[in-house]
Scaffold this motif. Structure first.
Motif, short mmCIF file in Angstrom:
data_model
loop_
_atom_site.label_atom_id
_atom_site.label_comp_id
_atom_site.label_asym_id
_atom_site.label_seq_id
_atom_site.Cartn_x
_atom_site.Cartn_y
_atom_site.Cartn_z
N GLY A 196 -0.42 5.59 5.04
CA GLY A 196 -0.16 4.89 5.93
C GLY A 196 -0.65 3.47 6.04
O GLY A 196 -1.43 3.25 7.20
N GLN A 197 -2.25 3.16 5.44
CA GLN A 197 -3.20 2.57 5.74
C GLN A 197 -3.12 1.25 6.19
O GLN A 197 -3.54 0.86 6.76
CB GLN A 197 -4.52 2.47 4.86
N GLY A 198 -2.01 0.88 4.56
CA GLY A 198 -1.43 -0.65 5.00
C GLY A 198 -0.80 -0.80 6.43
O GLY A 198 -0.92 -1.30 7.15
N THR A 236 1.18 -1.22 -0.30
CA THR A 236 -0.09 0.24 0.16
C THR A 236 1.08 1.78 0.15
O THR A 236 0.41 2.41 -0.17
CB THR A 236 -0.95 0.02 1.10
N GLY A 237 2.26 0.89 -0.19
CA GLY A 237 2.75 2.40 -0.28
C GLY A 237 3.31 2.92 1.14
O GLY A 237 3.64 2.78 2.41
N ASP A 238 3.51 4.42 0.64
CA ASP A 238 3.97 5.05 2.07
C ASP A 238 3.35 5.77 3.47
O ASP A 238 1.70 5.60 2.88
CB ASP A 238 5.45 6.30 1.84
N PHE A 239 3.92 6.14 4.19
CA PHE A 239 2.49 7.11 5.28
C PHE A 239 3.12 8.57 5.22
O PHE A 239 2.61 8.97 6.23
CB PHE A 239 2.94 6.26 6.48
N SER A 240 3.60 9.10 3.88
CA SER A 240 4.38 10.00 4.16
C SER A 240 2.26 11.49 4.05
O SER A 240 2.83 12.51 4.81
CB SER A 240 4.10 10.56 3.16
N GLY A 241 1.92 11.17 4.22
CA GLY A 241 0.64 12.15 4.16
C GLY A 241 0.01 11.73 5.19
O GLY A 241 -1.28 12.44 5.37
N THR A 265 9.50 10.68 -0.32
CA THR A 265 8.71 9.55 0.23
C THR A 265 9.24 9.00 1.40
O THR A 265 10.54 9.38 1.51
CB THR A 265 8.06 8.68 -1.05
N VAL A 266 8.82 8.59 2.11
CA VAL A 266 9.26 7.87 3.20
C VAL A 266 9.32 6.60 3.13
O VAL A 266 8.16 6.00 2.76
CB VAL A 266 8.67 8.48 4.65
N LEU A 267 10.20 5.88 3.22
CA LEU A 267 10.66 4.88 3.41
C LEU A 267 9.93 3.81 4.44
O LEU A 267 10.96 4.20 6.06
CB LEU A 267 11.86 4.40 2.88
#
Length: 583
Positions: A332-334, A288-293, A516-518
């Motif tokens: 960061g939903q995942g 689901t990708g990152d949590f930067s938002g 992005t943040v990893l």
């Protein structure tokens, strides 16, 4: 190689994100996330100060919402493997699992396959062989591990090194069969023994005369990933019998036995507001990708760069179809869903940022400016021979986080220059000098990228707003250049050249290009999500940007295309096979 002014000015036109005011909140320690106290503390709480005790409280994002009632679930869909997310990593995992004979589906909040950028790292592959590029030596990866102070999971790094050729050859075969071309993204040139050598090691794609799969595609090697994800989606659904359910926002995982057993399903909200439960008989894979938002997650896990995400990103809903863009992505939903079923956070702290100041001054792809850099007070502050993202770590420590470059019309005689990192060529020779000077003049006239031009060093210093002492700094730099020895910062002689040939140019950089943040959840070498005791949570995997403990500190870009190549292509390819063999 030739370059027109428009291409060269891409670097100067970079859209970066300005900083917002810092707060006094301390970061929470990731080691204590799963065993913290029950009280909730948000980044906007009313606490006047933080203490060791309050720092251990749970954050709002750690507290699981109430389960979605069964009577609100309108449909149940079952498959062997359910992948959550339709980016590169999710699609690679789904294709790999389906090729092993597993019934595989993807659920995605987006309306289409998604991607950003386009560099895919590999140690070696058939495209390298065909185009004459050598195998990347193991020392390049070991150097990166060292650069990140060993705060990474080396098992994953060597897993990539040992398997990337097979995974990338699979990807190349798929794209060639679809009629696309394969490009190799060039690295940043330097001496073989340089600390900052970035070897050519990334695969990209080209249209090869075909129609782009979506409108607005910027046709440069570093941004052609949409070709790959659309073909992965087509291959999954048309050739392998898989399915993709778009406009499904994942909200909760279901873990059996009162949140102690196997993760068996994910519940998604569909476009019409109804819920569907997607049951994975063998595995649920988060991609689901990152949590930067998410403001609180950034404050907790990535405080160093939390201020480089704009408030409107934090305060608005994500664009699930977002392509390449600076400034933050997802919520960061995942990662949250994993925490709610007992996953631990990664061990490395803080989470790694991908982004940099990217300047100032002319550069060559990922390099720093190799001439003279000064701070707000007109003082030189570093050996400028450094890769750009690492140099930006030093810029972040400067007064007002501002760096200034001053150079002359002869700079391109000594140093290769390019546009920004997406440019596919470098400029050298007399023709390059003329094109570079013309581009700098255009940029100064347009005010692009805070460029200025003057007939003297004094004029440039004044236009930049630097104190008069900066003129003496330039004179000192010229003295060192004439002697051929940098007695102050020991920069190599080949990068030490006087600033004497007018016209003269300057630029100031004071904004951070945040991408992005990893990282995220505690993840083992098989991409299984783990609890605080490093025990795998049965049935739950994650791949891609959210894999924990892959990167630390800052994303250096010295392993070109590392995030896509490692976390998405190699690990996605291996994870589908691992699930087929072991679940």
């Amino acid at each position: 190689m030739k370059m027109n002014r428009r291409s060269f000015l891409k670097g100067a036109a970079l859209t970066a994100v300005g900083a917002v005011g810092a707060t006094g909140l301390a970061a929470c320690a990731p080691a204590n996330v799963t065993d913290a106290k029950d009280e909730s503390l948000s980044a906007t709480g009313a606490e006047q100060y933080n203490t060791a005790e309050t720092a251990q409280r749970k954050w709002s994002f750690e507290i699981a919402p109430d389960p979605i009632p069964e009577d609100q679930i309108a449909e149940i869909v079952e498959a062997d493997v359910v992948v959550v997310g339709c980016g590169t990593s999710g699609l690679m995992t789904a294709n790999s699992a389906a090729e092993e004979g597993l019934e595989t589906i993807i659920v995605s909040a987006s309306t289409k396959p998604t991607s950003r950028g386009g560099s895919n790292n590999a140690v070696y592959c058939k495209a390298f062989e065909a185009q004459g590029y050598p195998r990347v030596p193991i020392e390049q990866y070991q150097k990166e591990i060292f650069c990140q102070t060993h705060k990474v999971d080396q098992r994953k790094w060597y897993l990539h090194y040992n398997n990337s050729e097979e995974a990338m050859n699979w990807a190349c075969d798929l794209m060639e069969k679809a009629g696309y071309g394969i490009d190799i993204e060039i690295g940043t040139p330097d001496k073989e023994d340089s600390l900052y050598l970035q070897r050519t090691a990334a695969v990209g794609w080209n249209l090869n005369g075909q129609t782009p799969p979506e409108d607005g595609l910027e046709v440069v090697v570093g941004k052609m990933q949409p070709l790959f994800v659309y073909e992965l989606a087509r291959h999954l659904t048309e050739d392998l019998g898989g399915s993709i359910f778009y406009k499904n926002i994942a909200e909760q995982l279901i873990r059996e036995d009162d949140n102690t057993g196997r993760v068996v399903a994910v519940v998604c909200q569909r476009e019409d507001g109804s819920y569907a439960k997607y049951v994975g008989r063998k595995a649920i894979v988060l991609a689901t990708g990152d949590f930067s938002g998410d403001r609180d997650m950034m404050r907790c896990f990535c405080p160093e760069t939390a201020d480089y995400v704009m408030d409107d990103v934090y305060d608005s809903e994500p664009d699930w179809d977002q392509g390449f863009k600076y400034g933050g992505i997802y919520k960061g939903q995942g990662q949250k869903m994993g925490l709610w079923v007992g996953a631990a956070w990664q061990k490395s702290f803080p989470n790694c940022t991908m982004g940099a100041y990217w300047g100032p001054g002319p550069r060559n792809l990922y390099t720093n400016h190799l001439g003279l850099l000064m701070d707000r007070d007109g003082q030189r502050f570093m050996n400028e021979n450094c890769i750009g993202p690492l140099a930006s770590q030093h810029i972040m420590m400067l007064p007002e986080k501002k760096a200034y470059a001053i150079w002359d019309a002869g700079y391109a005689k000594y140093e290769a220059v390019s546009g920004d990192w997406t440019n596919d060529s470098m400029m050298t020779g007399d023709e390059a000098v003329a094109a570079a000077v013309a581009s700098w003049k255009d940029a100064a006239a347009a005010g692009t990228g805070n460029y200025v031009q003057g007939d003297s060093i004094e004029e440039v210093v004044e236009k930049l707003g630097l104190p008069a002492e900066a003129v003496e700094t330039v004179k000192r730099y010229n003295e060192l250049a004439h002697t051929g020895e940098d007695a102050d910062f020991h920069k190599e002689a080949e990068h030490l050249h006087p600033i004497e040939e007018g016209p003269f140019f300057g630029e100031v950089t004071d904004a951070f290009g945040f991408l992005t943040v990893l990282g995220g959840l505690n993840t083992n070498v098989h991409m299984q999500v783990c609890d605080a005791d490093d025990h795998a949570i049965p049935g739950l995997y994650n791949v891609g940007t959210m894999v924990g403990d892959m990167f630390a500190g800052t994303y250096t870009f010295m392993i070109e295309g590392a995030n896509y190549g490692m976390n998405c292509v190699t690990f996605g390819y291996l994870t589908g096979k691992y699930i087929a063999e072991n679940e």
